[in-house]
Motif scaffolding. Structure first.
Motif, PDB file in Angstrom:
ATOM      1  N   TYR A  23      -8.397   3.247  11.984  1.00  0.00           N
ATOM      2  CA  TYR A  23      -7.401   2.211  11.654  1.00  0.00           C
ATOM      3  C   TYR A  23      -7.497   1.031  12.614  1.00  0.00           C
ATOM      4  O   TYR A  23      -7.628   1.221  13.825  1.00  0.00           O
ATOM      5  CB  TYR A  23      -5.983   2.813  11.724  1.00  0.00           C
ATOM      6  CG  TYR A  23      -4.890   1.791  11.533  1.00  0.00           C
ATOM      7  CD1 TYR A  23      -4.612   1.284  10.266  1.00  0.00           C
ATOM      8  CD2 TYR A  23      -4.156   1.315  12.607  1.00  0.00           C
ATOM      9  CE1 TYR A  23      -3.618   0.325  10.083  1.00  0.00           C
ATOM     10  CE2 TYR A  23      -3.154   0.357  12.437  1.00  0.00           C
ATOM     11  CZ  TYR A  23      -2.898  -0.135  11.166  1.00  0.00           C
ATOM     12  OH  TYR A  23      -1.926  -1.081  10.984  1.00  0.00           O
TER      13      TYR A  23
ATOM     14  N   SER B 203      -8.272   3.660   7.119  1.00  0.00           N
ATOM     15  CA  SER B 203      -6.850   3.422   6.928  1.00  0.00           C
ATOM     16  C   SER B 203      -6.654   1.926   6.733  1.00  0.00           C
ATOM     17  O   SER B 203      -7.026   1.121   7.592  1.00  0.00           O
ATOM     18  CB  SER B 203      -6.083   3.942   8.148  1.00  0.00           C
ATOM     19  OG  SER B 203      -4.719   4.046   7.860  1.00  0.00           O
TER      20      SER B 203
ATOM     21  N   ASP C 259      -4.737  -1.631   6.166  1.00  0.00           N
ATOM     22  CA  ASP C 259      -3.467  -2.233   6.586  1.00  0.00           C
ATOM     23  C   ASP C 259      -2.748  -2.853   5.377  1.00  0.00           C
ATOM     24  O   ASP C 259      -3.291  -2.903   4.272  1.00  0.00           O
ATOM     25  CB  ASP C 259      -3.680  -3.211   7.752  1.00  0.00           C
ATOM     26  CG  ASP C 259      -4.270  -4.549   7.313  1.00  0.00           C
ATOM     27  OD1 ASP C 259      -3.801  -5.109   6.307  1.00  0.00           O
ATOM     28  OD2 ASP C 259      -5.198  -5.035   7.987  1.00  0.00           O
ATOM     29  N   TYR C 260      -1.530  -3.330   5.620  1.00  0.00           N
ATOM     30  CA  TYR C 260      -0.683  -3.750   4.492  1.00  0.00           C
ATOM     31  C   TYR C 260      -1.008  -5.151   3.966  1.00  0.00           C
ATOM     32  O   TYR C 260      -0.383  -5.608   3.020  1.00  0.00           O
ATOM     33  CB  TYR C 260       0.798  -3.687   4.897  1.00  0.00           C
ATOM     34  CG  TYR C 260       1.103  -4.565   6.087  1.00  0.00           C
ATOM     35  CD1 TYR C 260       1.410  -5.912   5.938  1.00  0.00           C
ATOM     36  CD2 TYR C 260       1.060  -4.045   7.375  1.00  0.00           C
ATOM     37  CE1 TYR C 260       1.650  -6.716   7.029  1.00  0.00           C
ATOM     38  CE2 TYR C 260       1.304  -4.834   8.476  1.00  0.00           C
ATOM     39  CZ  TYR C 260       1.586  -6.174   8.300  1.00  0.00           C
ATOM     40  OH  TYR C 260       1.813  -6.962   9.389  1.00  0.00           O
TER      41      TYR C 260
ATOM     42  N   MET D 263      -4.390  -2.323  -2.228  1.00  0.00           N
ATOM     43  CA  MET D 263      -5.230  -1.125  -2.185  1.00  0.00           C
ATOM     44  C   MET D 263      -6.327  -1.164  -3.257  1.00  0.00           C
ATOM     45  O   MET D 263      -7.439  -0.688  -3.025  1.00  0.00           O
ATOM     46  CB  MET D 263      -4.363   0.127  -2.315  1.00  0.00           C
ATOM     47  CG  MET D 263      -5.114   1.415  -2.092  1.00  0.00           C
ATOM     48  SD  MET D 263      -5.953   1.544  -0.478  1.00  0.00           S
ATOM     49  CE  MET D 263      -4.759   2.476   0.478  1.00  0.00           C
TER      50      MET D 263
ATOM     51  N   GLN E  38      -6.814   5.553   3.244  1.00  0.00           N
ATOM     52  CA  GLN E  38      -5.455   5.904   3.634  1.00  0.00           C
ATOM     53  C   GLN E  38      -4.631   4.619   3.633  1.00  0.00           C
ATOM     54  O   GLN E  38      -5.117   3.558   3.966  1.00  0.00           O
ATOM     55  CB  GLN E  38      -5.440   6.539   5.033  1.00  0.00           C
ATOM     56  CG  GLN E  38      -4.018   6.837   5.537  1.00  0.00           C
ATOM     57  CD  GLN E  38      -3.977   7.560   6.870  1.00  0.00           C
ATOM     58  OE1 GLN E  38      -3.986   8.770   6.906  1.00  0.00           O
ATOM     59  NE2 GLN E  38      -3.903   6.822   7.970  1.00  0.00           N
ATOM     60  N   GLY E  39      -3.367   4.732   3.300  1.00  0.00           N
ATOM     61  CA  GLY E  39      -2.483   3.571   3.370  1.00  0.00           C
ATOM     62  C   GLY E  39      -1.609   3.514   2.152  1.00  0.00           C
ATOM     63  O   GLY E  39      -1.492   4.501   1.434  1.00  0.00           O
ATOM     64  N   ASN E  40      -1.124   2.346   1.940  1.00  0.00           N
ATOM     65  CA  ASN E  40      -0.947   1.198   2.811  1.00  0.00           C
ATOM     66  C   ASN E  40       0.342   0.454   2.480  1.00  0.00           C
ATOM     67  O   ASN E  40       0.367  -0.765   2.450  1.00  0.00           O
ATOM     68  CB  ASN E  40      -2.176   0.284   2.731  1.00  0.00           C
ATOM     69  CG  ASN E  40      -2.229  -0.562   1.466  1.00  0.00           C
ATOM     70  OD1 ASN E  40      -1.588  -0.232   0.456  1.00  0.00           O
ATOM     71  ND2 ASN E  40      -2.956  -1.657   1.515  1.00  0.00           N
TER      72      ASN E  40
ATOM     73  N   ASP F  42       3.654  -1.504   2.694  1.00  0.00           N
ATOM     74  CA  ASP F  42       4.080  -2.468   3.713  1.00  0.00           C
ATOM     75  C   ASP F  42       5.315  -1.934   4.459  1.00  0.00           C
ATOM     76  O   ASP F  42       6.360  -1.699   3.844  1.00  0.00           O
ATOM     77  CB  ASP F  42       4.403  -3.795   3.011  1.00  0.00           C
ATOM     78  CG  ASP F  42       4.711  -4.909   3.998  1.00  0.00           C
ATOM     79  OD1 ASP F  42       4.854  -4.629   5.216  1.00  0.00           O
ATOM     80  OD2 ASP F  42       4.822  -6.067   3.534  1.00  0.00           O
TER      81      ASP F  42
ATOM     82  N   ASN G  52       0.007   6.521   3.092  1.00  0.00           N
ATOM     83  CA  ASN G  52       0.604   6.227   4.402  1.00  0.00           C
ATOM     84  C   ASN G  52       1.155   4.817   4.330  1.00  0.00           C
ATOM     85  O   ASN G  52       1.148   4.176   3.268  1.00  0.00           O
ATOM     86  CB  ASN G  52      -0.494   6.347   5.490  1.00  0.00           C
ATOM     87  CG  ASN G  52       0.065   6.608   6.880  1.00  0.00           C
ATOM     88  OD1 ASN G  52       1.049   5.993   7.306  1.00  0.00           O
ATOM     89  ND2 ASN G  52      -0.564   7.532   7.591  1.00  0.00           N
TER      90      ASN G  52
ATOM     91  N   GLY H 114       0.923   0.770   5.868  1.00  0.00           N
ATOM     92  CA  GLY H 114      -0.178  -0.091   6.279  1.00  0.00           C
ATOM     93  C   GLY H 114      -0.096  -0.474   7.740  1.00  0.00           C
ATOM     94  O   GLY H 114      -0.895  -1.273   8.244  1.00  0.00           O
ATOM     95  N   HIS H 115       0.888   0.082   8.447  1.00  0.00           N
ATOM     96  CA  HIS H 115       1.060  -0.112   9.892  1.00  0.00           C
ATOM     97  C   HIS H 115       2.195   0.843  10.279  1.00  0.00           C
ATOM     98  O   HIS H 115       2.821   1.429   9.405  1.00  0.00           O
ATOM     99  CB  HIS H 115       1.443  -1.573  10.184  1.00  0.00           C
ATOM    100  CG  HIS H 115       1.356  -1.943  11.634  1.00  0.00           C
ATOM    101  ND1 HIS H 115       0.511  -1.311  12.518  1.00  0.00           N
ATOM    102  CD2 HIS H 115       2.009  -2.885  12.371  1.00  0.00           C
ATOM    103  CE1 HIS H 115       0.635  -1.856  13.719  1.00  0.00           C
ATOM    104  NE2 HIS H 115       1.553  -2.811  13.659  1.00  0.00           N
TER     105      HIS H 115
END
Ligand code: UP2
Length: 395
Positions: A283, A308, A310-311, A315, A331-333, A335, A367, A369-370
């Motif tokens: 990430y 991973s 980020d937002y 995606m 993985q993600g994301n 907000d 997940n 995005g942060h």
């Protein structure tokens, strides 16, 4: 590495014998928890979910412990506290993954670098900016030394893993994640002596320009230490490892190629050399050079199993950008700002859109995005987890 999931099925026999999806040494993998199976690229019944920074300030149960353990170092280094905090998101939300309650800075004192995290979140480290300071202060540390000096990490991981493998009647549901900071990001803290994000990382930029050899000596030693620390976490019970190069989105492409990516690769390669079946997730936080998917392809080339996202990037676009590499996971994301603000129906709507955009893709973990924001209502986090867990991938 050649996990058999990527191997084409044998066509040597005319009888269509069922082919195992993953050819591990034994058949215990089907009893493994969902998130681990997904991270390995196995066929899974639904997408697993956890949240970066899921344990911590946004939870009332965490805030209740602040008077008993007033400092972050106590909360993360007293095994009883760290274990209890690690479990809080599992107890509250039933997430599929539990991440050790710790920090990317936690192994630094074992390497000779003391740090403080003040109540405001400010980090203080005595900076390293020349060869002499490097020679005297940053030590090479073996796995055995981490086992002694970071015994609290080993204790918590062992106990959590033990708990997850014995508390369910059939098979364990919860995957235990460990994590480390990657060399460039850790080096920014050593060189700046604090976070560089508010000042634009001036000291490490100056050093990369004026004394690249010194920066590479720091990165090289950190790489070796981080591999040892990661292997110590795995051997203590971590089943999946997330590696954070959070601040690598703040350097331009030239510096990234010279000071970030080779050391990401070195750490991931080192982990996989010792533990080829432990999935690694990488990430980078959104920064001026990593936003909107700019570094996704570079991340996919690090040897990590999962990127991973980020937002700042949709995606579906992330998936398209990495479509040449079918085996890389995502993985993600969601907000974290949406998760903080809500409303619930919007969280639900955007989570469903995210799930749809990953349909049919293997090796995916839902997940944020942060990291989750400290002022996120628990009801919002609960809604996110429930939405993922009730989504039928076959619908
Ligand atoms: O701004 C900076 O450079 C320092 C940031 C900072 C760090 N640890 C820190 C702080 C102070 C703070 O968050 O207020 C100090 C820190 N680390 C952590 C917490 C807990 C919380 O956020 O409420 C806190 C705040 C603790 C408190 O004040 O109570 C725990 C932590 N850090 C981390 C993780 C791994 C994860 O994300 O799941 C975890 C474990 C979470 C869990 O058990 O659920 C990882 C971490 N720590 C850190 C970074 C660097 C980048 C970033 O923060 O975005 C990163 C990686 C990342 O999030 O990209 C450094």
């Amino acid at each position: 590495r050649n996990l058999s999931i990527d191997r084409p099925m044998s066509s040597s026999s005319s009888v269509a014998a069922p082919q195992p999806l993953v050819d591990h040494k034994d058949d215990t993998t089907r009893n493994d928890p969902l998130l681990l199976r997904a991270a390995r690229g196995e066929d899974v019944e639904r997408f697993p979910v956890w949240m970066m920074r899921q344990a911590g300030r946004h939870m009332q149960a965490y805030r209740n412990l602040l008077h008993k353990y007033p400092t972050f170092r106590e909360r993360s280094e007293i095994p009883e506290a760290s274990k209890a905090i690690s479990l809080q998101p599992l107890e509250r939300y039933g997430v599929d993954g539990v991440i050790l309650f710790s920090d990317i800075l936690t192994p630094l004192p074992a390497m000779g670098i003391d740090f403080d995290i003040l109540e405001s979140g400010r980090i203080h480290i005595e900076p390293i900016r020349n060869q002499d300071q490097l020679n005297h202060r940053l030590h090479r540390v073996s796995k055995e030394e981490f086992r002694v000096k970071c015994a609290f990490v080993g204790t918590v991981l062992k106990e959590l893993r033990q708990q997850f493998s014995t508390t369910t009647t059939t098979s364990p549901n919860t995957t235990l994640l460990g994590f480390v900071g990657l060399p460039f990001t850790l080096a920014t803290y050593l060189v700046e002596g604090e976070t560089g994000v508010s000042t634009g990382f001036p000291n490490i930029h100056r050093l990369m320009k004026d004394d690249p050899k010194l920066v590479k000596s720091i990165l090289s030693l950190l790489s070796d230490n981080i591999v040892q620390y990661a292997c110590f976490q795995i051997e203590s019970g971590a089943q999946v490892l997330q590696v954070f190069d959070s601040w690598a989105g703040h350097v331009n492409d030239e510096y990234y190629a010279e000071f970030c990516q080779p050391y990401q690769q070195r750490v991931i390669h080192g982990i996989h050399q010792h533990h080829p079946h432990v999935p690694v997730i990488i990430y980078i936080a959104p920064g001026p050079y990593s936003k909107r998917g700019r570094r996704l392809e570079a991340l996919a080339q690090t040897g990590a199993d999962i990127v991973s996202v980020d937002y700042t990037v949709d995606m579906a676009l992330a998936r398209a950008l990495l479509s040449d590499n079918e085996s890389i996971g995502l993985q993600g994301n969601l907000d974290p700002e949406l998760l903080r603000k809500g409303p619930l129906n919007e969280i639900r709507r955007q989570t469903l859109a995210l799930l749809k955009s990953l349909k049919g893709k293997r090796r995916c973990i839902i997940n944020l995005g942060h990291g989750i924001s400290p002022d996120t209502p628990e009801a919002h986090a609960k809604c996110f987890v429930e939405t993922v867990q009730s989504y039928d991938v076959y619908s």
